[in-house]
Design an enzyme around this catalytic site. Structure first.
Site, PDB file in Angstrom:
ATOM      1  N   CYS A  93     104.352  -3.992  86.524  1.00  0.00           N
ATOM      2  CA  CYS A  93     105.205  -3.162  86.848  1.00  0.00           C
ATOM      3  C   CYS A  93     104.814  -2.919  88.250  1.00  0.00           C
ATOM      4  O   CYS A  93     104.791  -3.214  89.209  1.00  0.00           O
ATOM      5  CB  CYS A  93     105.387  -2.540  85.877  1.00  0.00           C
ATOM      6  N   HIS A 191     105.759  -4.104  79.815  1.00  0.00           N
ATOM      7  CA  HIS A 191     104.637  -3.022  79.213  1.00  0.00           C
ATOM      8  C   HIS A 191     104.627  -3.328  77.769  1.00  0.00           C
ATOM      9  O   HIS A 191     105.183  -4.391  77.199  1.00  0.00           O
ATOM     10  CB  HIS A 191     105.233  -1.715  79.457  1.00  0.00           C
TER      11      HIS A 191
HETATM   12  N1  GLN Z   1     107.538   3.453  89.641  1.00  0.00           N
HETATM   13  C1  GLN Z   1     107.858   1.967  89.626  1.00  0.00           C
HETATM   14  C2  GLN Z   1     109.419   1.816  89.230  1.00  0.00           C
HETATM   15  O1  GLN Z   1     110.145   2.731  88.767  1.00  0.00           O
HETATM   16  C3  GLN Z   1     107.257   1.356  88.587  1.00  0.00           C
HETATM   17  C4  GLN Z   1     107.250   1.866  87.038  1.00  0.00           C
HETATM   18  C5  GLN Z   1     106.289   1.304  86.117  1.00  0.00           C
HETATM   19  O2  GLN Z   1     105.344   0.974  86.322  1.00  0.00           O
HETATM   20  N2  GLN Z   1     106.783   1.147  84.692  1.00  0.00           N
HETATM   21  O3  GLN Z   1     109.992   0.752  89.646  1.00  0.00           O
END
Ligand code: GLN
Length: 241
Positions: A93, A191
């Site tokens: 992510c 995740h």
């Molecule tokens: N901040 C990033 C987004 O919202 C990544 C979020 C995350 O790693 N879950 O796209």
């Protein structure tokens, strides 16, 4: 046999239990008698990244990402060379977004990326949240990968992808594709953490890393019943067989 895993910015990039991926990699190595060194690398760490066999970078809040971006630029060349030389890299992510050219966050700030890979990510209205099931493009059996996503950023690119979406959103919620694969680098929005429920992906990462150093073609089989029970529970929930 021995592997060194570098956990990059565990204090800043560790959303939704991403550290579980490190534990999973470590345990599945140790259960086979493979020694593992975990190196925690963060802002101001003075560590030689050249010793790393597997790089891991988790996801983060927009704030965490911007701190990491500012520190990580100094390692741009080392990481580009490592990826080009087929180092194994798993980026989740925010970590996945970070390897690209840039990330436009939820309030429109442009956070420069490492530019190791040629893509950009832009936040759009509405976060993409929920369970994800993919049909993987790595040729792994079983074909499914399961995980959980929560991101505002949408990523579009021309690299190979990790899988086709069976349920969920993936890279951008539009083209039905998830993740990115370039040489031995995998980027994904999954995740969960992703690895414990997908032991075939963990073993793919371990074997790919071992192959860089040792004459080895397959890993010793270990008991996966519990892991696949968790994996199959997700498939059952979405009626995917
Ligand atoms: N901040 C990033 C987004 O919202 C990544 C979020 C995350 O790693 N879950 O796209």
């Amino acid at each position: 046999m021995e592997l060194t895993i570098c956990h990059m910015y565990p204090d800043l990039l560790n959303l939704y239990g991403d550290i579980g991926n490190i534990i999973n990699l470590k345990k599945r190595c140790e259960w086979r008698g493979i020694k593992v060194n975990i190196v925690n690398f963060t802002v101001d760490s003075d560590i030689d990244l050249g010793e790393t066999d597997v790089f891991f970078m988790g996801g983060g809040s927009d704030r965490g990402q911007s701190i990491v971006y500012s520190d990580l630029t100094q390692y741009q060349k080392i990481l580009t060379n490592a990826i080009e030389d087929r180092a194994v890299f798993l980026a989740i992510c925010g970590g996945y977004q970070l390897l690209g050219e840039s990330y436009i966050d939820a309030v429109g700030n442009r956070i420069p990326g490492l530019g190791v890979l040629d893509y950009t990510t832009e936040s759009e209205d509405g976060r993409l949240i929920g369970n994800v099931v993919l049909k993987n493009h790595l040729g792994l059996k079983p074909e499914t990968l399961v995980g959980f996503e929560n991101h505002g950023g949408r990523t579009y690119h021309d690299y190979d992808t990790l899988g086709t979406i069976l349920t969920g959103n993936g890279n951008n919620g539009k083209d039905n594709l998830e993740g990115m694969v370039y040489k031995n680098c995998i980027g994904t929005y999954l995740h969960g953490p992703v690895l414990p429920k997908n032991p075939h992906l963990t073993d793919h990462i371990i074997l790919t890393a071992l192959k860089q150093k040792y004459d080895i073609n397959k890993l010793e089989q270990i008991d996966d019943k519990l892991e696949y029970k968790a994996h199959n529970n997700v498939l059952d929930r979405y009626g995917i067989y």
